[in-house]
Write a protein that holds these residues in place. Structure first.
Motif, short mmCIF file in Angstrom:
data_model
loop_
_atom_site.label_atom_id
_atom_site.label_comp_id
_atom_site.label_asym_id
_atom_site.label_seq_id
_atom_site.Cartn_x
_atom_site.Cartn_y
_atom_site.Cartn_z
N LYS A 357 0.83 -1.21 0.00
CA LYS A 357 0.00 0.00 0.00
C LYS A 357 0.86 1.26 0.00
CE LYS A 357 -1.80 1.65 3.74
NZ LYS A 357 -2.58 1.82 4.99
N ASN A 358 1.87 1.28 0.85
CA ASN A 358 2.73 2.46 0.94
C ASN A 358 3.56 2.66 -0.33
OD1 ASN A 358 1.65 2.75 3.45
ND2 ASN A 358 3.50 2.27 4.58
N ASN A 359 3.95 1.55 -0.95
CA ASN A 359 4.68 1.68 -2.22
C ASN A 359 3.77 2.18 -3.34
OD1 ASN A 359 7.04 0.92 -1.07
ND2 ASN A 359 7.27 -1.00 -2.16
N LEU A 360 2.49 1.84 -3.27
CA LEU A 360 1.53 2.39 -4.24
C LEU A 360 1.42 3.91 -4.09
CD1 LEU A 360 -1.40 -0.21 -4.23
CD2 LEU A 360 -0.06 0.52 -6.22
N VAL A 361 1.45 4.37 -2.85
CA VAL A 361 1.45 5.82 -2.60
C VAL A 361 2.71 6.44 -3.22
CG1 VAL A 361 1.59 7.62 -0.82
CG2 VAL A 361 0.08 5.65 -0.49
N ALA A 362 3.86 5.76 -3.03
CA ALA A 362 5.11 6.25 -3.62
C ALA A 362 5.02 6.29 -5.14
CB ALA A 362 6.28 5.36 -3.19
N LEU A 363 4.36 5.29 -5.72
CA LEU A 363 4.19 5.24 -7.18
C LEU A 363 3.35 6.42 -7.66
CD1 LEU A 363 4.41 3.86 -9.93
CD2 LEU A 363 2.45 2.43 -9.30
N ILE A 364 2.27 6.70 -6.96
CA ILE A 364 1.40 7.83 -7.32
C ILE A 364 2.18 9.14 -7.24
CG2 ILE A 364 -0.64 9.16 -6.63
CD1 ILE A 364 -1.83 6.45 -5.69
N ILE A 365 2.96 9.29 -6.17
CA ILE A 365 3.79 10.49 -6.01
C ILE A 365 4.76 10.63 -7.19
CG2 ILE A 365 5.63 11.55 -4.64
CD1 ILE A 365 4.28 10.31 -2.15
N ALA A 366 5.43 9.51 -7.55
CA ALA A 366 6.41 9.55 -8.64
C ALA A 366 5.75 9.85 -9.98
CB ALA A 366 7.16 8.22 -8.70
N LEU A 367 4.58 9.25 -10.21
CA LEU A 367 3.86 9.52 -11.46
C LEU A 367 3.49 10.99 -11.58
CD1 LEU A 367 1.48 6.41 -11.63
CD2 LEU A 367 3.26 7.00 -13.31
N LEU A 368 2.98 11.56 -10.48
CA LEU A 368 2.57 12.97 -10.49
C LEU A 368 3.74 13.91 -10.70
CD1 LEU A 368 -0.11 12.99 -7.62
CD2 LEU A 368 -0.52 13.31 -10.07
N THR A 369 4.81 13.71 -9.92
CA THR A 369 5.97 14.62 -10.02
C THR A 369 6.62 14.54 -11.41
OG1 THR A 369 7.39 12.93 -9.01
CG2 THR A 369 6.48 14.61 -7.55
N ASN A 370 6.79 13.30 -11.93
CA ASN A 370 7.42 13.15 -13.24
C ASN A 370 6.54 13.68 -14.36
OD1 ASN A 370 10.15 11.43 -13.40
ND2 ASN A 370 8.97 10.73 -11.64
N ALA A 371 5.23 13.41 -14.26
CA ALA A 371 4.31 13.90 -15.30
C ALA A 371 4.27 15.42 -15.33
CB ALA A 371 2.90 13.33 -15.06
N ILE A 372 4.21 16.03 -14.15
CA ILE A 372 4.18 17.49 -14.06
C ILE A 372 5.50 18.08 -14.57
CG2 ILE A 372 4.11 19.46 -12.48
CD1 ILE A 372 2.18 17.74 -10.74
N GLY A 373 6.62 17.49 -14.11
CA GLY A 373 7.93 17.99 -14.52
C GLY A 373 8.13 17.92 -16.02
N PHE A 374 7.72 16.80 -16.62
CA PHE A 374 7.90 16.64 -18.07
C PHE A 374 6.91 17.52 -18.85
CE2 PHE A 374 6.95 14.49 -22.11
CZ PHE A 374 8.22 14.52 -22.68
N ALA A 375 5.66 17.59 -18.37
CA ALA A 375 4.63 18.35 -19.08
C ALA A 375 4.96 19.84 -19.13
CB ALA A 375 3.27 18.14 -18.41
N ILE A 376 5.53 20.37 -18.05
CA ILE A 376 5.81 21.81 -17.99
C ILE A 376 7.08 22.17 -18.75
CG2 ILE A 376 6.38 23.73 -16.46
CD1 ILE A 376 4.60 22.43 -14.34
N PHE A 377 8.15 21.39 -18.55
CA PHE A 377 9.46 21.80 -19.08
C PHE A 377 9.94 20.98 -20.28
CE2 PHE A 377 9.41 23.00 -14.56
CZ PHE A 377 9.67 24.36 -14.67
#
Length: 465
Positions: A357-377
């Motif tokens: 469960k906690n690793n799923l939370v980490a996955l969601i965090i990583a997906l969001l940060t990477n998607a935002i970082g790539f989408a913006i820059f």
């Protein structure tokens, strides 16, 4: 020599040699090969990290069930049946996946890469069975030998190919495949008592296999999610950017993986001893280990400055990867906390559901940060920065979980990590390599000496015990 330190010595020595050989291949292969061939080799290595999912938790179930056993106490009939079942299971999976590759992969070069991934899936998962056995039975000598042999033989193979002026990616993938086969055969020979001979009936022990899959699946999923978190950045670069971008990012990641080799020295010996530790010591072990890992790994970050010098002088066609490396290197500290301490503590507490469960939370965090970082820059640098942010949040979230379970308090350590990351990035970006290294090491030493003297003493006390 104390057995604990003897085990650690074997593993550390092996990983130090592996580190040295990793440096050789990490710099030689990209220096000799073109971007496309190097790109396919890194694609092969990238997808190879995910083949562990193919055992669906069987090996993790065995690891957990027999984690406190010595080799002489293992039920031989059972382990012979485990070996046979795992081999049959892997071969059937490989056939199905190979058919899928034939049907759906149009790029011929990528198809070749993926076929080799499937072959290595069988070899590596069967090898993992024996590697797990050697780890939980604390027989680290052969485990260490095979760790060295894998890299040494690959280095020799690469040198031969360089001498013959053969720079096609297929040759290097074939060498890795052959090495993996030899390592598996060595393990089989040295564990022949639990491979050959009369085995328990697989069909009569279906309930036991269900139990092993059930116990191990959540751990495997947790590990798989961890690998996905570690690989999201490269997946984004591979799918949405050029071969050149992936080659640069992969080169930076290859250099970061050199730090991970040293982490394995500690990770592989921690779990067997944690399983034998008294429950009353878990709080002290977690807090002290948390600081010890941060102190140790932040000092290893100084290796970046040496790597930067080598790249600038000897592999300057990959100099663009250095800016990416600046932001990826601090993730080593976070990975050290997760791999050495967090994952092992989940296993010791048998909190497999919380682990997943906690690793799923980490996955969601990583997906969001990477998607935002790539989408913006839309740059590989922004993906690297997003990856670092995801790792920091992952560690903080993990600490928060154990603060509730074990009543620990490591907020001061979290602040230490963030401050040191800022110091490292500032010195790496603004100074020559030798000046930056001196300033970074001096500031790190002063911060520990002034603000963390008590924690450093606690670490020394834990080591003495």
């Amino acid at each position: 020599m104390n057995k604990k330190f003897k085990d650690f010595y074997y593993t550390l020595s092996a990983n130090m040699l592996t580190f040295i050989m990793g440096v050789v291949t990490g710099f030689m292969i990209p220096a000799y090969l073109g971007y496309d061939d190097y790109n396919y080799i890194k694609v092969f290595g990238f997808y190879l990290t995910y083949v562990g999912i193919a055992h669906f938790g069987l090996l993790d179930g065995i690891y957990i069930k027999y984690g406190a056993y010595d080799y002489e106490d293992l039920p031989r009939g059972k382990f012979r049946s485990y070996f046979k079942f795992a081999l049959i299971f892997q071969v059937l999976e490989a056939i199905v996946i190979a058919i899928g590759i034939f049907m759906f992969t149009k790029d011929s070069s990528r198809s070749i890469v993926m076929y080799f991934v499937v072959i290595n899936m069988i070899l590596m998962n069967m090898t993992s069975l024996f590697a797990f056995i050697h780890q939980f039975t604390k027989r680290f000598k052969l485990f260490s030998f095979n760790t060295v042999f894998t890299k040494l033989f690959y280095v020799i193979g690469c040198l031969i190919l360089f001498k013959l002026n053969q720079y096609g990616y297929v040759y290097y993938i074939m060498i890795q495949t052959f090495v993996n086969l030899v390592v598996l055969l060595i393990y089989i020979y040295n564990n022949k008592e639990i491979v050959f001979g009369k085995s328990d009936s697989i069909s009569k022990n279906v309930s036991e296999y269900k139990e092993l899959f059930g116990t191990g699946f959540l751990v495997m999923m947790g590990n798989f999610i961890t690998l996905v978190v570690l690989g999201i950045d490269r997946f984004i670069i591979d799918k949405f950017m050029t071969n050149y971008d992936f080659a640069m990012y992969s080169f930076a990641y290859t250099l970061v993986s050199l730090f991970f080799i040293l982490l394995n020295s500690v990770t592989s010996v921690v779990y067997p001893f944690l399983t034998r530790a008294a429950e009353s010591t878990y709080k002290n072990v977690y807090e002290t280990s948390r600081y010890a890992i941060s102190f140790m790994m932040t000092f290893t970050l100084s290796g970046y400055f040496i790597i930067r010098f080598v790249v600038e002088v000897f592999v300057n066609k990959y100099v663009d990867s250095l800016i990416i490396l600046v932001f990826l290197v601090p993730t080593v500290v976070c990975s050290g906390t997760i791999n050495i301490l967090v994952q092992n503590m989940y296993k010791v507490l048998k909190a497999t559901k919380d682990y997943t469960k906690n690793n799923l939370v980490a996955l969601i965090i990583a997906l969001l940060t990477n998607a935002i970082g790539f989408a913006i820059f839309r740059s590989s640098i922004s993906v690297a920065v997003a990856t670092l942010i995801a790792f920091i949040l992952w560690v903080i979230y993990s600490d928060r979980y154990f603060s509730k379970i074990l009543n620990i308090n490591v907020k001061k350590c979290q602040m230490f990590d963030i401050i040191i990351f800022a110091v490292f990035i500032f010195t790496a970006l603004n100074f020559q390599w030798y000046i930056g290294m001196i300033i970074y090491v001096m500031l790190l030493s002063l911060i520990i000496f002034i603000f963390f003297k008590k924690e450093f003493k606690n670490i020394l006390m834990l080591i003495r015990k």
